[in-house]
Design an enzyme around this catalytic site. Sequence first.
Site: not given
Length: 317
Positions: A63, A65, A139, A210
Amino acid sequence: MSMRATFLGTGGAVPTTARAPSAFLVNRDGERLLFDCGEGTQRQMMRYGTGFGVSHLFVTHLHGDHILGIPGLIQTLDFNDRDDSLAIHGPPGSKGHLEQLVHAGGYQPGFHVSVHEVRPGNVAYRADDYEVRAFDTEHRTASVGYALVEDDRPGRFDREKAEELGVPVGPAFGRLHAGEDVELEDGTVVRSEQVVGDPRPGRTVVYTGDTRPLNSTVEVACDADLLVHDATFTDEEAERAKQTAHSTAREAARVARDADVRRFALTHISARYAADPSPLLEQAREVYDGEAFVAEDGQKLEVPYADSDGGGAETGE
């Protein structure tokens, strides 16, 4: 041997004026290991004085970020005349995507960059006296967490006992402490186990990236010195946490409690708590009664051995 953790980015998917996207650096006696590399990580490294000498980058998932800082970091390292190689590690299926980021815009770094995939349960990197292991996380895409696990250290050396046994002060002490037996001038053999105590555990730092709360994290973080866990939401957003495959602060705290970790850092803080993240910590402390804190950008933390004193959190600015 020193170990210092620096929180470079503690925000969620949307950065705020106070929190950058995910990035976490561990400096172990001069070797710098970077976990995730969100946008602007190289600037955070400048701002908080960590230096650029990163040898390994461990990516939890793809992802933005967590990875969009890679092109900027690579080019900044190159512009600073880097010669040392950089190894990037990521979850299964990530190699091609990570290589594209390294060469974003057709860039060709002047130093060697290698990209490796690592499966949960495998060792991503092995050094002389520690390793970084990947473990299962949950995730919305392929993901892993990482545990930096030091080898056990030799037990304490009993100098008084050694002298009683006739061992001369000097190099023989070091040999015994290193596990060797020593023969004295009269032929007597002094065994290492006679003067050295039981092995002492090294340190463990666990970084989840995450994830939902999982037993796999509890297992790998058992007795860890520091657990850095996704704590994106409060209880009021528990359903959203499930939908987006994140953890609430309370859920993360249960992992910390069940693993009996020494210290617990809440990170990946949603932008909705920009004005006041205190409810996250309040809910976590209802479950976990150890040392817990909401990580802040620039915060630095000494990670001492369990059998030593000191090591509280500091604020970077």
